[in-house]
Design a protein around this motif. Sequence first.
Motif, PDB file in Angstrom:
ATOM      1  N   ILE A 247       0.849  -1.190   0.000  1.00  0.00           N
ATOM      2  CA  ILE A 247       0.000   0.000   0.000  1.00  0.00           C
ATOM      3  C   ILE A 247       0.883   1.237   0.000  1.00  0.00           C
ATOM      4  CG2 ILE A 247      -1.947  -1.075   1.209  1.00  0.00           C
ATOM      5  CD1 ILE A 247      -0.995   0.438   3.751  1.00  0.00           C
ATOM      6  N   ARG A 248       0.298   2.354  -0.404  1.00  0.00           N
ATOM      7  CA  ARG A 248       0.950   3.652  -0.215  1.00  0.00           C
ATOM      8  C   ARG A 248       0.398   4.288   1.049  1.00  0.00           C
ATOM      9  NH1 ARG A 248       0.398   7.272  -5.389  1.00  0.00           N
ATOM     10  NH2 ARG A 248       1.549   8.762  -4.102  1.00  0.00           N
ATOM     11  N   CYS A 249       1.272   4.917   1.813  1.00  0.00           N
ATOM     12  CA  CYS A 249       0.854   5.561   3.054  1.00  0.00           C
ATOM     13  C   CYS A 249       1.846   6.668   3.390  1.00  0.00           C
ATOM     14  CB  CYS A 249       0.783   4.546   4.198  1.00  0.00           C
ATOM     15  SG  CYS A 249       2.349   3.693   4.524  1.00  0.00           S
ATOM     16  N   GLU A 250       1.478   7.486   4.337  1.00  0.00           N
ATOM     17  CA  GLU A 250       2.375   8.540   4.804  1.00  0.00           C
ATOM     18  C   GLU A 250       3.048   8.084   6.090  1.00  0.00           C
ATOM     19  OE1 GLU A 250       1.707  12.842   6.732  1.00  0.00           O
ATOM     20  OE2 GLU A 250       1.186  12.795   4.590  1.00  0.00           O
ATOM     21  N   LEU A 251       4.372   8.057   6.071  1.00  0.00           N
ATOM     22  CA  LEU A 251       5.151   7.705   7.244  1.00  0.00           C
ATOM     23  C   LEU A 251       6.070   8.868   7.575  1.00  0.00           C
ATOM     24  CD1 LEU A 251       6.138   3.992   6.456  1.00  0.00           C
ATOM     25  CD2 LEU A 251       4.304   4.803   7.955  1.00  0.00           C
ATOM     26  N   ASP A 252       5.846   9.465   8.726  1.00  0.00           N
ATOM     27  CA  ASP A 252       6.661  10.597   9.184  1.00  0.00           C
ATOM     28  C   ASP A 252       6.720  11.699   8.130  1.00  0.00           C
ATOM     29  OD1 ASP A 252       7.098   9.047  11.440  1.00  0.00           O
ATOM     30  OD2 ASP A 252       9.006   8.279  10.721  1.00  0.00           O
ATOM     31  N   GLY A 253       5.590  11.948   7.477  1.00  0.00           N
ATOM     32  CA  GLY A 253       5.496  13.039   6.513  1.00  0.00           C
ATOM     33  C   GLY A 253       5.975  12.707   5.117  1.00  0.00           C
ATOM     34  N   HIS A 254       6.333  11.439   4.859  1.00  0.00           N
ATOM     35  CA  HIS A 254       6.847  11.049   3.542  1.00  0.00           C
ATOM     36  C   HIS A 254       5.892  10.074   2.863  1.00  0.00           C
ATOM     37  CE1 HIS A 254      10.728  12.936   4.454  1.00  0.00           C
ATOM     38  NE2 HIS A 254      10.698  12.328   5.627  1.00  0.00           N
ATOM     39  N   ASP A 255       5.746  10.213   1.545  1.00  0.00           N
ATOM     40  CA  ASP A 255       4.960   9.283   0.745  1.00  0.00           C
ATOM     41  C   ASP A 255       5.765   8.003   0.602  1.00  0.00           C
ATOM     42  OD1 ASP A 255       3.522   7.868  -1.111  1.00  0.00           O
ATOM     43  OD2 ASP A 255       3.715   9.328  -2.728  1.00  0.00           O
ATOM     44  N   CYS A 256       5.296   6.939   1.230  1.00  0.00           N
ATOM     45  CA  CYS A 256       6.045   5.685   1.242  1.00  0.00           C
ATOM     46  C   CYS A 256       5.199   4.549   0.693  1.00  0.00           C
ATOM     47  CB  CYS A 256       6.471   5.329   2.676  1.00  0.00           C
ATOM     48  SG  CYS A 256       7.749   6.424   3.357  1.00  0.00           S
ATOM     49  N   THR A 257       5.891   3.549   0.190  1.00  0.00           N
ATOM     50  CA  THR A 257       5.273   2.282  -0.163  1.00  0.00           C
ATOM     51  C   THR A 257       5.621   1.290   0.932  1.00  0.00           C
ATOM     52  OG1 THR A 257       5.349   2.688  -2.541  1.00  0.00           O
ATOM     53  CG2 THR A 257       5.232   0.395  -1.830  1.00  0.00           C
ATOM     54  N   LEU A 258       4.595   0.663   1.488  1.00  0.00           N
ATOM     55  CA  LEU A 258       4.780  -0.281   2.584  1.00  0.00           C
ATOM     56  C   LEU A 258       4.443  -1.676   2.085  1.00  0.00           C
ATOM     57  CD1 LEU A 258       5.303  -0.829   5.617  1.00  0.00           C
ATOM     58  CD2 LEU A 258       2.855  -0.391   5.998  1.00  0.00           C
ATOM     59  N   ASP A 304      -8.225   7.763  10.122  1.00  0.00           N
ATOM     60  CA  ASP A 304      -7.303   8.659  10.818  1.00  0.00           C
ATOM     61  C   ASP A 304      -5.919   8.658  10.185  1.00  0.00           C
ATOM     62  OD1 ASP A 304      -9.230   9.401  12.766  1.00  0.00           O
ATOM     63  OD2 ASP A 304      -8.830   7.557  13.883  1.00  0.00           O
ATOM     64  N   GLY A 305      -5.775   7.973   9.043  1.00  0.00           N
ATOM     65  CA  GLY A 305      -4.494   7.932   8.349  1.00  0.00           C
ATOM     66  C   GLY A 305      -3.505   6.940   8.913  1.00  0.00           C
ATOM     67  N   ARG A 306      -3.967   6.053   9.797  1.00  0.00           N
ATOM     68  CA  ARG A 306      -3.062   5.064  10.395  1.00  0.00           C
ATOM     69  C   ARG A 306      -3.064   3.774   9.592  1.00  0.00           C
ATOM     70  NH1 ARG A 306      -3.813   3.977  16.589  1.00  0.00           N
ATOM     71  NH2 ARG A 306      -5.981   3.646  15.982  1.00  0.00           N
ATOM     72  N   VAL A 307      -1.890   3.196   9.445  1.00  0.00           N
ATOM     73  CA  VAL A 307      -1.775   1.905   8.783  1.00  0.00           C
ATOM     74  C   VAL A 307      -2.432   0.838   9.653  1.00  0.00           C
ATOM     75  CG1 VAL A 307      -0.159   0.105   8.063  1.00  0.00           C
ATOM     76  CG2 VAL A 307       0.311   2.503   7.527  1.00  0.00           C
ATOM     77  N   VAL A 308      -3.219  -0.022   9.004  1.00  0.00           N
ATOM     78  CA  VAL A 308      -3.827  -1.181   9.660  1.00  0.00           C
ATOM     79  C   VAL A 308      -3.391  -2.421   8.900  1.00  0.00           C
ATOM     80  CG1 VAL A 308      -5.967  -2.284  10.387  1.00  0.00           C
ATOM     81  CG2 VAL A 308      -5.820   0.217  10.298  1.00  0.00           C
ATOM     82  N   ALA A 309      -3.000  -3.458   9.608  1.00  0.00           N
ATOM     83  CA  ALA A 309      -2.624  -4.720   8.976  1.00  0.00           C
ATOM     84  C   ALA A 309      -3.479  -5.836   9.549  1.00  0.00           C
ATOM     85  CB  ALA A 309      -1.145  -5.024   9.196  1.00  0.00           C
ATOM     86  N   ALA A 310      -3.793  -6.800   8.706  1.00  0.00           N
ATOM     87  CA  ALA A 310      -4.597  -7.949   9.121  1.00  0.00           C
ATOM     88  C   ALA A 310      -3.974  -9.218   8.576  1.00  0.00           C
ATOM     89  CB  ALA A 310      -6.035  -7.810   8.619  1.00  0.00           C
ATOM     90  N   ARG A 324      -0.907   0.975  13.443  1.00  0.00           N
ATOM     91  CA  ARG A 324       0.294   1.742  13.732  1.00  0.00           C
ATOM     92  C   ARG A 324       0.058   2.628  14.953  1.00  0.00           C
ATOM     93  NH1 ARG A 324       2.689   6.914  10.497  1.00  0.00           N
ATOM     94  NH2 ARG A 324       4.717   7.038  11.543  1.00  0.00           N
ATOM     95  N   LYS A 325       1.050   2.687  15.835  1.00  0.00           N
ATOM     96  CA  LYS A 325       0.970   3.572  16.992  1.00  0.00           C
ATOM     97  C   LYS A 325       1.143   5.024  16.561  1.00  0.00           C
ATOM     98  CE  LYS A 325       2.886   0.248  20.319  1.00  0.00           C
ATOM     99  NZ  LYS A 325       4.017  -0.023  21.261  1.00  0.00           N
ATOM    100  N   ASP A 326       0.676   5.922  17.389  1.00  0.00           N
ATOM    101  CA  ASP A 326       0.810   7.355  17.118  1.00  0.00           C
ATOM    102  C   ASP A 326       2.174   7.839  17.589  1.00  0.00           C
ATOM    103  OD1 ASP A 326       0.291   9.931  16.368  1.00  0.00           O
ATOM    104  OD2 ASP A 326      -0.951  10.414  18.118  1.00  0.00           O
ATOM    105  N   GLU A 327       3.195   7.382  16.880  1.00  0.00           N
ATOM    106  CA  GLU A 327       4.566   7.769  17.200  1.00  0.00           C
ATOM    107  C   GLU A 327       5.402   7.584  15.949  1.00  0.00           C
ATOM    108  OE1 GLU A 327       6.653   3.984  19.205  1.00  0.00           O
ATOM    109  OE2 GLU A 327       4.929   4.705  20.373  1.00  0.00           O
TER     110      GLU A 327
END
Length: 338
Positions: A247-258, A304-310, A324-327
């Motif tokens: 997926i694409r997501c924002e990590l620490d303000g960066h557009d990342c592929t996870l 809320d923009g948080r990554v969720v994994a299942a 993902r934790k809020d940190e």
Amino acid sequence: MNGDWLIRGRDGRLSVYLPTEDAVLCRAELGPGGPWEPPRKVGGDQKLRPGPAVGQGADAYAHLAAWRPTKEGEAGLVHSTHFRPRLAPLDWTSIGHPDKAGDRTGTPAVTVDAQGRAHVFVRNREGGVSMRGQKEVGGWGPWRDLKGAEVDDRLAAVSGESGRVELYAAVPGALLHWRQEKPGSVPVLEEAMETPVRAGTLHALATSAEHTTLFYADDSGDLCVWRPGTKPVTLLTSAGPGPVTAIRCELDGHDCTLLAQRSTSGRVAFAAYPTEQESAGAWWTESGPQLPADAVVAMAVDEDGRVVAATLSPSTDQLLITRRKDEPGLALEAWREV
């Protein structure tokens, strides 16, 4: 499921689609962060064949496709739309067979264009690819033969940020790529890339306004990345033998592929890198408990923009979720059973 079986719906709730031997089950959050409703069948009580598919459009509606037995030795494809996780999906409706009649020919793949029209792809009797798409005014267009030969059973369908539909397929020693030249047109075979590819490992993702990116494993077990018009590159060694999801997501303000994959140790491995910047490198970090060999992984981003994994293990019916934790970084909460 062929496709992203963990999705965020139009109302912000997460839902999962869980295949059984003769049905597809759906579960949805009752509120942000859970709890979850009990499983319920998608599309009524019709019996299905194994190997359904799911795709989601920009409108957040989910579209599902599956094979349904019709008579002895024959089957046909059916389609259902799920508008919101808390609502019941529509009943399965027939969309026919790519060869007019016959048995199941391959695992379907589904994607949805910018106008909300589902496109269902499947291998046909001749070993090529056939497609049927919804009309903008309702109903379905005819089955289209997109050609190809010796196509692997599991296709990867995706819609770019433009909403134009694309398809990837593996054939012996190569990858094939189809793309719509304009919205509503029939996808055409644009490129064949000679490369060693392990069947059943394709995952496609829209990564920019111009490109979609394909992730796949080669014969040596390396995880490779290909964007049509370029040469494939090796990103890192696969964490395990099963399919990878991205997926694409924002990590620490960066557009990342996870990326996520069940590792050879049995745990879930994650790797992230700046989107379309494979030269930056990536490495795996494992999380959670050891899982059965048949466990698969899916990811989404919540409201809320948080990554969720299942993770789902068909042999045990165990469904685990983490967020993902809020940190900073990719610290995850403890995995919990749904």
